[in-house]
Design a protein around this motif. Structure first.
Motif, mmCIF file in Angstrom:
data_model
loop_
_atom_site.group_PDB
_atom_site.id
_atom_site.type_symbol
_atom_site.label_atom_id
_atom_site.label_comp_id
_atom_site.label_asym_id
_atom_site.label_seq_id
_atom_site.Cartn_x
_atom_site.Cartn_y
_atom_site.Cartn_z
ATOM 1 N N UNK A 1 0.841 -1.203 0.000
ATOM 2 C CA UNK A 1 0.000 0.000 0.000
ATOM 3 C C UNK A 1 0.874 1.251 0.000
ATOM 4 N N UNK A 2 0.526 2.174 -0.890
ATOM 5 C CA UNK A 2 1.144 3.502 -0.885
ATOM 6 C C UNK A 2 0.051 4.510 -0.552
ATOM 7 N N UNK A 3 0.423 5.490 0.249
ATOM 8 C CA UNK A 3 -0.559 6.469 0.691
ATOM 9 C C UNK A 3 -0.116 7.858 0.254
ATOM 10 N N UNK A 4 -1.035 8.557 -0.374
ATOM 11 C CA UNK A 4 -0.804 9.959 -0.721
ATOM 12 C C UNK A 4 -1.883 10.746 0.011
ATOM 13 N N UNK A 5 -1.453 11.501 0.983
ATOM 14 C CA UNK A 5 -2.405 12.168 1.855
ATOM 15 C C UNK A 5 -2.374 13.679 1.643
ATOM 16 N N UNK A 6 -3.521 14.250 1.737
ATOM 17 C CA UNK A 6 -3.571 15.694 1.595
ATOM 18 C C UNK A 6 -4.970 16.215 1.865
ATOM 19 N N UNK A 7 -5.038 17.481 2.165
ATOM 20 C CA UNK A 7 -6.347 18.079 2.398
ATOM 21 C C UNK A 7 -7.100 18.208 1.067
ATOM 22 N N UNK B 1 -4.144 -0.725 12.077
ATOM 23 C CA UNK B 1 -4.316 -1.868 11.182
ATOM 24 C C UNK B 1 -3.623 -1.646 9.829
ATOM 25 N N UNK B 2 -3.635 -0.373 9.376
ATOM 26 C CA UNK B 2 -3.147 -0.086 8.019
ATOM 27 C C UNK B 2 -1.624 0.024 7.943
ATOM 28 N N UNK B 3 -1.000 0.588 8.975
ATOM 29 C CA UNK B 3 0.425 0.937 8.918
ATOM 30 C C UNK B 3 1.350 -0.217 8.520
ATOM 31 N N UNK B 4 1.204 -1.435 9.050
ATOM 32 C CA UNK B 4 2.151 -2.501 8.672
ATOM 33 C C UNK B 4 2.147 -2.849 7.187
ATOM 34 N N UNK B 5 1.099 -2.465 6.470
ATOM 35 C CA UNK B 5 1.020 -2.813 5.042
ATOM 36 C C UNK B 5 1.523 -1.681 4.141
ATOM 37 N N UNK B 6 1.860 -0.513 4.776
ATOM 38 C CA UNK B 6 2.214 0.656 3.974
ATOM 39 C C UNK B 6 3.709 0.654 3.653
ATOM 40 N N UNK B 7 4.055 0.893 2.384
ATOM 41 C CA UNK B 7 5.463 0.970 1.981
ATOM 42 C C UNK B 7 5.911 2.396 1.710
ATOM 43 N N UNK B 8 5.036 3.199 1.154
ATOM 44 C CA UNK B 8 5.398 4.585 0.837
ATOM 45 C C UNK B 8 4.290 5.504 1.341
ATOM 46 N N UNK B 9 4.728 6.652 1.894
ATOM 47 C CA UNK B 9 3.773 7.658 2.338
ATOM 48 C C UNK B 9 4.224 9.008 1.801
ATOM 49 N N UNK C 1 -0.122 21.999 0.565
ATOM 50 C CA UNK C 1 -0.531 23.072 -0.340
ATOM 51 C C UNK C 1 -0.315 24.429 0.316
ATOM 52 N N UNK C 2 0.358 25.287 -0.413
ATOM 53 C CA UNK C 2 0.607 26.647 0.056
ATOM 54 C C UNK C 2 -0.394 27.555 -0.635
ATOM 55 N N UNK C 3 -1.374 28.019 0.104
ATOM 56 C CA UNK C 3 -2.421 28.850 -0.470
ATOM 57 C C UNK C 3 -1.873 30.168 -1.002
ATOM 58 N N UNK C 4 -0.845 30.683 -0.315
ATOM 59 C CA UNK C 4 -0.299 31.978 -0.740
ATOM 60 C C UNK C 4 0.268 31.907 -2.144
ATOM 61 N N UNK C 5 1.084 30.841 -2.385
ATOM 62 C CA UNK C 5 1.722 30.707 -3.691
ATOM 63 C C UNK C 5 0.914 29.847 -4.657
ATOM 64 N N UNK C 6 -0.152 29.194 -4.098
ATOM 65 C CA UNK C 6 -0.959 28.320 -4.969
ATOM 66 C C UNK C 6 -0.187 27.106 -5.432
ATOM 67 N N UNK C 7 0.807 26.650 -4.617
ATOM 68 C CA UNK C 7 1.650 25.518 -5.010
ATOM 69 C C UNK C 7 1.502 24.380 -3.999
ATOM 70 N N UNK C 8 1.634 23.180 -4.504
ATOM 71 C CA UNK C 8 1.609 21.995 -3.654
ATOM 72 C C UNK C 8 2.954 21.307 -3.716
ATOM 73 N N UNK C 9 3.495 21.021 -2.553
ATOM 74 C CA UNK C 9 4.742 20.263 -2.468
ATOM 75 C C UNK C 9 4.421 18.825 -2.092
ATOM 76 N N UNK C 10 5.139 17.888 -2.683
ATOM 77 C CA UNK C 10 4.977 16.476 -2.345
ATOM 78 C C UNK C 10 6.134 16.091 -1.437
ATOM 79 N N UNK C 11 5.816 15.658 -0.229
ATOM 80 C CA UNK C 11 6.845 15.388 0.768
ATOM 81 C C UNK C 11 6.800 13.914 1.143
ATOM 82 N N UNK C 12 7.964 13.299 1.036
ATOM 83 C CA UNK C 12 8.074 11.895 1.453
ATOM 84 C C UNK C 12 8.102 11.826 2.977
ATOM 85 N N UNK C 13 7.305 10.923 3.579
ATOM 86 C CA UNK C 13 7.194 10.805 5.028
ATOM 87 C C UNK C 13 7.776 9.467 5.452
ATOM 88 N N UNK C 14 8.387 9.466 6.629
ATOM 89 C CA UNK C 14 9.012 8.243 7.148
ATOM 90 C C UNK C 14 8.033 7.074 7.069
#
Length: 666
Positions: free
Chosen positions: A30-36, A614-622, A627-640
């Protein structure tokens, strides 16, 4: 298809290049891409669809597609791209592919470039038709909605399965794709075979045409050979006739006749020469030539005249000596010189030589010289000239006599006319025959060259036929396949449909809270889904809640993924929205771990702490989308990874930079 990596550049809120790796292990699939909301999760899902299907997402309407792309590219950017790397299981084994779609925006126009790499080798000539066959063989367009879906919009999957495109895609998905692929392969093979047969027939036809052409050349060669023999024989025969005619011609004096003109000319020349020689003789005769007749006498006369001239000189000397001696004796006597001395002196003046003969001619010395000069000219000049002229006359006369004799032997022209005419005809005929023979020889060489060229072509065709012959044995076997495949396909479809029903019911019982609500599932051949209650009664799907409809759709999709013949990643946007806690836990505990590759695009509020555990042991990438509202840009950040799932789906993140996290992962 297993998705390994995606790279996006200047797409919607993503400025610059962003890379997401989805490499995983079976235990952590499982890979998770999280964001608002609004951070770009749906844009990532759409980017994958756009990259794979392009304008096929818009019913192949290029204008609508480019209009969409124009809004999909980040505002103010001239360049954008999406690149996906994935591994595909094929008959050749696992192969790595890269699909890269990029756009250049210039003055309101968008130019798209599509690139496909296979094992890092670039495909050439990627035409729309080629690309459609390539990508649809991996994930048919109809199947896309089954695996790249929005969790909130999957509720009507049960009903949409009956739609034509999805229905066909599902048929491929549940295992018929392999058979269909085999059918298509056999179809292509038969098409190629038919084409090969056409080629085979074309080769046979060409071979037959060449053989017929060769036979014609052989026939022509035989005729030329006969013609060559006939001409050779005719030439030999006519040459023999000509030889006989020439013998007859010479025997009848033909050679003389042929030189008659030359003889006459020579005779005239000799006669003219004789006339000239006679003139010369006449001229010589008028000088000393007659004296030349008395050659011996002239020599004797010359000798006599010389002797007389010498004797005359001797006498003159003797007379002079006597006169001098008398004067000396007188002078000596008068001087009283002794007799002995006087005699000695007189002795010295004596001339003892005597004349040899008596003079006959009694002529002066001058006259003697004149006579001797005339004799010398006659002997030394006139005589040789006369001898030459006489010799010339003699030779001319002999030659004239021979010419006259030859001319007398020249036969009558009438007697030679027939032979000469025959010889001329034979010579003309032989000349014509020899020209014809040379033409025949040249034509024979050309025919032999043409036959040799045909033999080379036939050899090449024979090699091609030998190759086609081996292929035809396989074609005979392939003829039997379609009927066998039809039975296999029918049987496979029935069994897969039963499996689909069984797995769907099994999944429903694992996912539904009301596990006793549904007792059986029937899926017809057109994929109409019918739920049956405890008494066998049909359950109206509309009576199910939105959450239950989502669970039903998930159960069906899960069943489809289980019976699928190929690997396809499941990518779910908003996976747990509108679900109660029971159904959320059912998905996390039962459904998610069973998917071979699952990519979740979720908000940070969809999964509570219990679900996170329950989900965490199956996750390989997070990955976290910030999103920066001021600049209107989204950064993708790799999480441990270990705690990333919990933190990314919670409210706090332990953020690492992309580079640091990628290095740690490696």
């Amino acid at each position: 298809m297993i998705l390994n990596r995606i790279s996006i550049t200047n797409i919607t809120s993503f400025k610059g290049e962003h890379v997401l790796s989805f490499e995983h292990t079976p235990q952590r699939s499982i890979s998770v891409i999280s964001g608002n909301n609004g951070a770009g999760k749906t844009s990532l899902l759409q980017a994958m669809k756009i990259n794979l299907y392009g304008q096929f997402l818009f019913n192949n309407n290029k204008k609508k597609y480019l209009e969409y792309v124009d809004g999909f590219i980040r505002s103010g950017e001239a360049f954008a791209s999406i690149e996906m790397e994935f591994r595909q299981r094929t008959l050749a084994g696992n192969e790595d592919f890269t699909v890269r779609r990029s756009w250049q925006r210039d003055n309101g126009k968008i130019k798209e470039t599509l690139l496909i790499l296979k094992d890092n080798e670039k495909y050439q000539d990627v035409t729309p038709k080629f690309y459609q066959e390539f990508i649809f063989s991996i994930v048919p367009l109809g199947m896309m909605e089954l695996f790249f879906f929005d969790g909130e919009k999957i509720n009507n999957l049960g009903e949409s399965l009956r739609s034509g495109e999805i229905s066909n895609a599902v048929k491929k998905l549940i295992g018929l794709s392999a058979v269909s692929g085999l059918e298509e392969a056999i179809g292509r093979y038969q098409h190629d075979s038919l084409k090969n047969k056409k080629d085979y027939q074309a080769i046979l036809k060409a071979q037959q045409a060449l053989k017929e052409e060769k036979a014609e050349y052989h026939k022509e060669g035989e005729l030329l050979h006969l013609r060559f023999a006939e001409l050779n024989e005719a030439i030999k025969r006519d040459r023999k006739k000509l030889g006989n005619s020439e013998v007859t011609f010479y025997e009848t004096g033909g050679n003389l006749a042929s030189s008659h003109g030359a003889l006459q000319a020579r005779k005239t020349q000799l006669e003219k020469q004789l006339e000239e020689d006679c003139v010369k003789i006449k001229e010589l005769s008028q000088s000393y030539l007659p004296l030349c007749v008395l050659s011996d006498e002239l020599e004797e006369l010359a000798d006599q005249l010389v002797s007389e001239r010498e004797d005359a000189a001797t006498r003159i000397v003797q007379e002079f000596a006597k006169e001098r001696a008398a004067l000396v004796e007188k002078a000596l006597s008068e001087e009283g010189v002794p007799e002995r001395v006087r005699q000695f002196a007189l002795k010295a003046l004596e001339v003892t030589e005597e004349p040899t003969s008596k003079p006959i001619h009694n002529i002066s010395a001058t006259q003697t010289d004149e006579i001797l000069s005339a004799i010398g000219k006659a002997q030394d000049v006139i005589r040789p000239q006369a001898l030459d002229v006489f010799a010339s006359i003699n030779n001319a006369q002999k030659e004239l006599a021979a010419i006259d004799s030859a001319i007398e032997k020249v036969p009558d022209e009438a007697a030679l006319a027939h032979t000469l005419s025959e010889m001329r005809k034979l010579n003309l005929k032989l000349s014509t025959q020899e020209a014809q023979l040379e033409e025949v020889v040249q034509r024979k060489r050309r025919v032999e060259g043409d036959i040799s060229a045909i033999d080379n072509k036939l050899l090449q065709l024979a090699k091609q036929l030998e190759k086609r012959s081996s292929e035809s044995k396989s074609e005979e076997l392939v003829k039997r396949f379609p009927r066998v495949l039809a039975r296999i396909k029918e049987d496979l479809f029935e069994r897969r449909l039963q499996s689909l029903q069984r797995l769907t019911l099994h999944n429903i019982r694992r996912l539904f809270r009301k596990d006793q609500l549904i007792h059986d599932v029937k899926i017809s051949n057109d994929f109409s889904v019918e739920l049956l209650g405890s008494a066998g009664s049909c359950i109206d799907l509309k009576r199910l809640s939105a959450g239950e409809q989502q669970m039903l759709a998930t159960a069906i999709q899960w069943a489809l993924a289980s019976v699928a013949s190929g690997n396809i990643p499941t990518i779910i946007d908003t996976p747990l929205a509108r679900l109660d806690s029971y159904h959320r836990r059912s998905l996390v505990q039962n459904y998610y771990p069973a998917i071979e590759q699952l990519i979740l695009l979720s908000t940070d509020e969809e999964i509570d702490s219990e679900l996170l555990a329950d989900l965490s042991p199956k996750v390989s990438k997070v990955y976290a989308l910030q999103h920066d509202k001021t600049n209107g840009c989204t950064e993708i950040v790799r999480v441990e990874t270990e705690k990333g799932a919990q933190r990314s789906l919670g409210t706090s993140y332990e953020i690492y930079t992309n580079q640091t996290s990628e290095a740690d992962n490696e």
